[in-house]
Design a protein around this motif. Structure first.
Motif, PDB file in Angstrom:
ATOM      1  N   GLY A  71       0.806  -1.215   0.000  1.00 54.37           N
ATOM      2  CA  GLY A  71       0.000   0.000   0.000  1.00 54.37           C
ATOM      3  C   GLY A  71       0.838   1.263   0.000  1.00 54.37           C
ATOM      4  N   LEU A  72       1.925   1.260   0.778  1.00 59.62           N
ATOM      5  CA  LEU A  72       2.799   2.432   0.819  1.00 59.62           C
ATOM      6  C   LEU A  72       3.481   2.646  -0.527  1.00 59.62           C
ATOM      7  N   TRP A  73       3.931   1.561  -1.129  1.00 59.35           N
ATOM      8  CA  TRP A  73       4.562   1.639  -2.458  1.00 59.35           C
ATOM      9  C   TRP A  73       3.611   2.259  -3.479  1.00 59.35           C
ATOM     10  N   GLN A  74       2.377   1.772  -3.519  1.00 54.69           N
ATOM     11  CA  GLN A  74       1.418   2.270  -4.500  1.00 54.69           C
ATOM     12  C   GLN A  74       0.885   3.656  -4.134  1.00 54.69           C
ATOM     13  N   GLY A  75       0.746   3.920  -2.835  1.00 53.30           N
ATOM     14  CA  GLY A  75       0.265   5.230  -2.432  1.00 53.30           C
ATOM     15  C   GLY A  75       1.236   6.342  -2.789  1.00 53.30           C
ATOM     16  N   LEU A  76       2.525   6.095  -2.542  1.00 49.79           N
ATOM     17  CA  LEU A  76       3.533   7.091  -2.894  1.00 49.79           C
ATOM     18  C   LEU A  76       3.688   7.223  -4.405  1.00 49.79           C
ATOM     19  N   ALA A  77       3.603   6.088  -5.102  1.00 51.47           N
ATOM     20  CA  ALA A  77       3.753   6.115  -6.566  1.00 51.47           C
ATOM     21  C   ALA A  77       2.619   6.888  -7.228  1.00 51.47           C
ATOM     22  N   SER A  78       1.404   6.748  -6.692  1.00 54.55           N
ATOM     23  CA  SER A  78       0.242   7.406  -7.298  1.00 54.55           C
ATOM     24  C   SER A  78      -0.034   8.781  -6.703  1.00 54.55           C
ATOM     25  N   GLY A  79       0.625   9.102  -5.593  1.00 50.46           N
ATOM     26  CA  GLY A  79       0.393  10.384  -4.936  1.00 50.46           C
ATOM     27  C   GLY A  79      -0.914  10.431  -4.169  1.00 50.46           C
ATOM     28  N   SER A  80      -1.430   9.272  -3.746  1.00 51.26           N
ATOM     29  CA  SER A  80      -2.700   9.214  -3.023  1.00 51.26           C
ATOM     30  C   SER A  80      -2.448   9.259  -1.520  1.00 51.26           C
ATOM     31  N   ILE A  81      -2.857  10.360  -0.867  1.00 57.79           N
ATOM     32  CA  ILE A  81      -2.669  10.477   0.577  1.00 57.79           C
ATOM     33  C   ILE A  81      -3.586   9.505   1.309  1.00 57.79           C
ATOM     34  N   ALA A  82      -4.778   9.237   0.746  1.00 61.15           N
ATOM     35  CA  ALA A  82      -5.697   8.294   1.382  1.00 61.15           C
ATOM     36  C   ALA A  82      -5.097   6.894   1.396  1.00 61.15           C
ATOM     37  N   LEU A  83      -4.542   6.456   0.268  1.00 63.57           N
ATOM     38  CA  LEU A  83      -3.934   5.130   0.195  1.00 63.57           C
ATOM     39  C   LEU A  83      -2.671   5.072   1.042  1.00 63.57           C
ATOM     40  N   THR A  84      -1.872   6.136   1.009  1.00 60.38           N
ATOM     41  CA  THR A  84      -0.654   6.182   1.819  1.00 60.38           C
ATOM     42  C   THR A  84      -0.986   6.153   3.309  1.00 60.38           C
ATOM     43  N   GLY A  85      -1.980   6.951   3.715  1.00 57.53           N
ATOM     44  CA  GLY A  85      -2.381   6.979   5.110  1.00 57.53           C
ATOM     45  C   GLY A  85      -2.931   5.640   5.568  1.00 57.53           C
ATOM     46  N   TRP A  86      -3.706   4.999   4.709  1.00 54.69           N
ATOM     47  CA  TRP A  86      -4.239   3.675   5.032  1.00 54.69           C
ATOM     48  C   TRP A  86      -3.112   2.658   5.180  1.00 54.69           C
ATOM     49  N   ALA A  87      -2.121   2.736   4.288  1.00 56.37           N
ATOM     50  CA  ALA A  87      -0.984   1.818   4.358  1.00 56.37           C
ATOM     51  C   ALA A  87      -0.163   2.051   5.620  1.00 56.37           C
ATOM     52  N   LEU A  88       0.070   3.305   5.968  1.00 58.56           N
ATOM     53  CA  LEU A  88       0.795   3.599   7.204  1.00 58.56           C
ATOM     54  C   LEU A  88      -0.008   3.145   8.426  1.00 58.56           C
ATOM     55  N   GLY A  89      -1.331   3.184   8.285  1.00 59.82           N
ATOM     56  CA  GLY A  89      -2.182   2.682   9.357  1.00 59.82           C
ATOM     57  C   GLY A  89      -1.952   1.202   9.616  1.00 59.82           C
ATOM     58  N   SER A  90      -1.465   0.473   8.604  1.00 59.72           N
ATOM     59  CA  SER A  90      -1.158  -0.945   8.787  1.00 59.72           C
ATOM     60  C   SER A  90      -0.058  -1.124   9.818  1.00 59.72           C
ATOM     61  N   ALA A  91       0.881  -0.168   9.863  1.00 61.83           N
ATOM     62  CA  ALA A  91       1.944  -0.238  10.867  1.00 61.83           C
ATOM     63  C   ALA A  91       1.368  -0.074  12.269  1.00 61.83           C
ATOM     64  N   VAL A  92       0.385   0.818  12.404  1.00 55.96           N
ATOM     65  CA  VAL A  92      -0.265   1.017  13.695  1.00 55.96           C
ATOM     66  C   VAL A  92      -1.043  -0.231  14.094  1.00 55.96           C
ATOM     67  N   GLU A  93      -1.764  -0.820  13.132  1.00 50.13           N
ATOM     68  CA  GLU A  93      -2.491  -2.060  13.420  1.00 50.13           C
ATOM     69  C   GLU A  93      -1.525  -3.190  13.768  1.00 50.13           C
ATOM     70  N   GLY A  94      -0.388  -3.211  13.080  1.00 53.67           N
ATOM     71  CA  GLY A  94       0.624  -4.208  13.407  1.00 53.67           C
ATOM     72  C   GLY A  94       1.143  -4.029  14.817  1.00 53.67           C
TER      73      GLY A  94
END
Length: 234
Positions: free
Chosen positions: A63-86
């Motif tokens: 998610g972080l890879w694709q969020g940064l590549a596409s410039g999507s803050i929603a996808l990037t934030g969701w992917a970073l949220g995976s670290a919090v869930e982890g």
């Protein structure tokens, strides 16, 4: 003359912050019985936390890879949220390992730690979302991101439901908080998926991405407050 040995006192259940099955959530401190069934449930909670941790590592990296590549803050934030869930999963693993499994003190510490994990990401997501709205940043399309969020929408509610059932059996607000994070992950994934689909079909709808990001930040703060007070167990 030998003194009489005192009778062995029965085990006293440790008071937990969460309610057991059949208990009232308006009556905190109801004891959960540490029988063989409880110990099996504790082991299952630990293994589910390990499974969640493995998934979050995969989900977060892609998610972080694709969020940064596409410039999507929603996808990037969701992917970073995976670290919090982890992190929440690691806390639950810690909670039900060794002698801590029977410790009310460990439960309270784990409950508060899970709550803090909700709050770690909210400022970053909110700030980036506001920045994107102000400067008019347009995110791109990502097919991989769409597929990843679709899988999360299907899988996360199943994990969340299983953990909430175990939380009621264990009297564990920490386990309930982890399950709530799985539900939150699914809801966020659904919102991100909708946003990515809208942007793919209609680039003019770019504002939906940072708006979803703000929503993710707000929900994370709210759920952190609920988890801190042990409200997730109900």
């Amino acid at each position: 003359m030998t003194a009489a040995r005192p009778a062995r006192q029965p085990d006293i259940p440790v008071l937990d912050a969460c309610c057991p099955p059949g208990g009232s959530c308006t009556e905190p401190g109801t004891p959960a019985v540490r029988d063989a069934g409880w110990r099996r449930a504790a082991r299952l909670a630990r293994w589910l936390a390990w499974a969640s941790l493995a998934w979050m590592c995969t989900e977060g990296a892609i998610g972080l890879w694709q969020g940064l590549a596409s410039g999507s803050i929603a996808l990037t934030g969701w992917a970073l949220g995976s670290a919090v869930e982890g992190l929440a999963s690691v806390i639950v693993i810690w909670r039900f390992t060794g002698t801590r499994a029977l410790s009310g003190t460990a439960e309270r510490r784990a409950q508060r730690a899970v709550a803090v994990s909700f709050w770690l990401l909210a400022p970053y997501i909110a700030a980036e979302s506001v920045r994107d709205l102000v400067i008019g940043h347009h995110s791109g399309t990502t097919v991989i991101g769409i597929a990843l969020t679709a899988v999360a929408v299907a899988v996360m509610p199943l994990l969340g439901r299983a953990k909430h059932k175990l939380a009621a059996r264990l009297g564990s607000a920490a386990t309930a908080g982890e399950g709530t994070q799985n539900y939150l992950c699914a809801a966020q994934a659904a919102a991100v998926l909708a946003g990515l689909a809208i942007i793919a079909a209609w680039p003019g709808g770019w504002r939906i991405d940072p708006v979803i990001g703000l929503g993710i930040a707000a929900v994370a703060v709210r759920e952190g407050i609920r988890s801190w007070h042990g409200d997730d167990c109900c």
